[in-house]
Design a protein around this motif. Sequence first.
Motif, PDB file in Angstrom:
ATOM      1  N   ALA A  24      28.648  38.871  48.381  1.00 28.24           N
ATOM      2  CA  ALA A  24      29.596  38.443  47.357  1.00 28.24           C
ATOM      3  C   ALA A  24      30.648  39.511  47.070  1.00 28.24           C
ATOM      4  CB  ALA A  24      28.844  38.104  46.067  1.00 28.24           C
ATOM      5  N   GLY A  25      30.585  40.603  47.823  1.00 29.54           N
ATOM      6  CA  GLY A  25      31.556  41.676  47.641  1.00 29.54           C
ATOM      7  C   GLY A  25      31.240  42.623  46.503  1.00 29.54           C
ATOM      8  N   VAL A  26      29.998  42.608  46.040  1.00 27.02           N
ATOM      9  CA  VAL A  26      29.583  43.477  44.931  1.00 27.02           C
ATOM     10  C   VAL A  26      28.919  44.732  45.500  1.00 27.02           C
ATOM     11  CG1 VAL A  26      28.104  43.680  42.901  1.00 27.02           C
ATOM     12  CG2 VAL A  26      29.249  41.514  43.394  1.00 27.02           C
ATOM     13  N   ASP A  27      29.394  45.897  45.042  1.00 27.81           N
ATOM     14  CA  ASP A  27      28.796  47.157  45.483  1.00 27.81           C
ATOM     15  C   ASP A  27      28.884  48.194  44.373  1.00 27.81           C
ATOM     16  OD1 ASP A  27      31.418  48.125  45.485  1.00 27.81           O
ATOM     17  OD2 ASP A  27      31.687  47.740  47.626  1.00 27.81           O
ATOM     18  N   LEU A  28      28.621  49.446  44.710  1.00 24.43           N
ATOM     19  CA  LEU A  28      28.616  50.521  43.717  1.00 24.43           C
ATOM     20  C   LEU A  28      29.947  50.667  42.982  1.00 24.43           C
ATOM     21  CD1 LEU A  28      26.727  53.247  45.755  1.00 24.43           C
ATOM     22  CD2 LEU A  28      26.074  52.551  43.460  1.00 24.43           C
ATOM     23  N   SER A  29      31.032  50.337  43.673  1.00 29.41           N
ATOM     24  CA  SER A  29      32.355  50.552  43.091  1.00 29.41           C
ATOM     25  C   SER A  29      32.857  49.358  42.268  1.00 29.41           C
ATOM     26  CB  SER A  29      33.371  50.861  44.199  1.00 29.41           C
ATOM     27  OG  SER A  29      33.489  49.750  45.083  1.00 29.41           O
ATOM     28  N   THR A  30      32.075  48.278  42.185  1.00 28.07           N
ATOM     29  CA  THR A  30      32.532  47.073  41.476  1.00 28.07           C
ATOM     30  C   THR A  30      32.790  47.351  39.998  1.00 28.07           C
ATOM     31  OG1 THR A  30      31.376  45.614  43.010  1.00 28.07           O
ATOM     32  CG2 THR A  30      31.952  44.698  40.856  1.00 28.07           C
ATOM     33  N   ASN A  31      31.816  47.909  39.316  1.00 29.21           N
ATOM     34  CA  ASN A  31      31.985  48.330  37.917  1.00 29.21           C
ATOM     35  C   ASN A  31      30.843  49.277  37.548  1.00 29.21           C
ATOM     36  OD1 ASN A  31      29.690  46.770  37.111  1.00 29.21           O
ATOM     37  ND2 ASN A  31      30.974  44.941  36.905  1.00 29.21           N
ATOM     38  N   THR A  32      30.860  49.755  36.316  1.00 29.72           N
ATOM     39  CA  THR A  32      29.859  50.734  35.884  1.00 29.72           C
ATOM     40  C   THR A  32      28.446  50.166  35.917  1.00 29.72           C
ATOM     41  OG1 THR A  32      31.509  51.718  34.421  1.00 29.72           O
ATOM     42  CG2 THR A  32      29.231  52.364  34.063  1.00 29.72           C
ATOM     43  N   PHE A  33      28.298  48.908  35.507  1.00 33.13           N
ATOM     44  CA  PHE A  33      26.960  48.316  35.515  1.00 33.13           C
ATOM     45  C   PHE A  33      26.391  48.311  36.926  1.00 33.13           C
ATOM     46  CE2 PHE A  33      24.275  44.687  36.524  1.00 33.13           C
ATOM     47  CZ  PHE A  33      23.215  44.908  35.667  1.00 33.13           C
ATOM     48  N   TYR A  34      27.174  47.827  37.889  1.00 34.82           N
ATOM     49  CA  TYR A  34      26.651  47.737  39.254  1.00 34.82           C
ATOM     50  C   TYR A  34      26.430  49.106  39.877  1.00 34.82           C
ATOM     51  CZ  TYR A  34      26.776  42.697  39.497  1.00 34.82           C
ATOM     52  OH  TYR A  34      26.496  41.367  39.292  1.00 34.82           O
ATOM     53  N   MET A  35      27.186  50.095  39.441  1.00 35.94           N
ATOM     54  CA  MET A  35      26.911  51.451  39.906  1.00 35.94           C
ATOM     55  C   MET A  35      25.499  51.845  39.506  1.00 35.94           C
ATOM     56  SD  MET A  35      28.656  55.070  38.788  1.00 35.94           S
ATOM     57  CE  MET A  35      27.837  54.994  37.173  1.00 35.94           C
ATOM     58  N   PHE A  36      25.157  51.614  38.225  1.00 32.39           N
ATOM     59  CA  PHE A  36      23.809  51.938  37.755  1.00 32.39           C
ATOM     60  C   PHE A  36      22.765  51.018  38.393  1.00 32.39           C
ATOM     61  CE2 PHE A  36      25.886  54.236  34.240  1.00 32.39           C
ATOM     62  CZ  PHE A  36      25.084  55.359  34.182  1.00 32.39           C
TER      63      PHE A  36
END
Length: 203
Positions: free
Chosen positions: A127-139
Motif C-alpha cells: 500500500a506504499g506505507v513504510d518508515l517514512s510515511t509518518n511518525t506513527f508508522y516510523m514507530f
Amino acid sequence: MSFVTAPTASTPRATQGATAPRLVGDLAVWLIILAELLTFGIFFVSYAFARLQDVPLFNASQSTLDLTYGGLNTALLITASWCVVRAIQSVKRGAVPRGAAWLLAALAGGGGFVAIKLMEYAAKWAAGVDLSTNTFYMFYFLLTGFHFFHVLAAMVFLAILTVQTLRGRYGPGDVHALETGAAFWHMVDLLWIVLFPLIYVMR
C-alpha cells in the motif's frame, strides 16, 4: 511460570537448605532480559511522547492496522509460552519425548506469529506505507520490527533446545538450559502483550 522457589512455613528446617530461593535460568540471560526491557521501555516512552504531540494522526494511522492479526498473534505467543511451561514440567517428570513435543508446539506458535507479521508488513508495503510515511508508522515498524527479530532469536534458542531434548540431553535433574530458554521466550511474550494494546488498541 514461577521465577523463584522458596521454602514455606511448613517446610522442616532440615530440608530448607535444599529448597533455598534460586534464580530460574542463567544469570547472563537475565541480564540480557533486563537490558532488553530497558531498551523497549525507552522506545515505549518515546512513542507515548510522540503520540501526545499529534493524537489525531496516531489515531487515524492506528485505525488502518488489522486488529484480527494483532489478536491472533497475541493468542499465538501466549499459547506458545504455555507450551514452553508444559515442556519443562514434562521433562522434570521424566517425560522427555512429551517435553520435546511441547517445545515443537511452541515453535509452531512462534512460526505462526512470524507468518502473520510478514503478511502485515507485506500488506503495508504494497500500500506504499513504510518508515517514512509518518511518525506513527516510523514507530510501528521500529517497535514491531525490533520485537519481530527477538521472536526469531527466541525461536532459534527454542529450536536448539528442542534438538537437545530429543537427543536426551535434559532430564528431571537437568532443566537449567530449558528454564533459561523459557525466561527469554516469556520476555518476548511479555513485550508483545505491551506492544499489542499500545500500538493496535489504545486511542
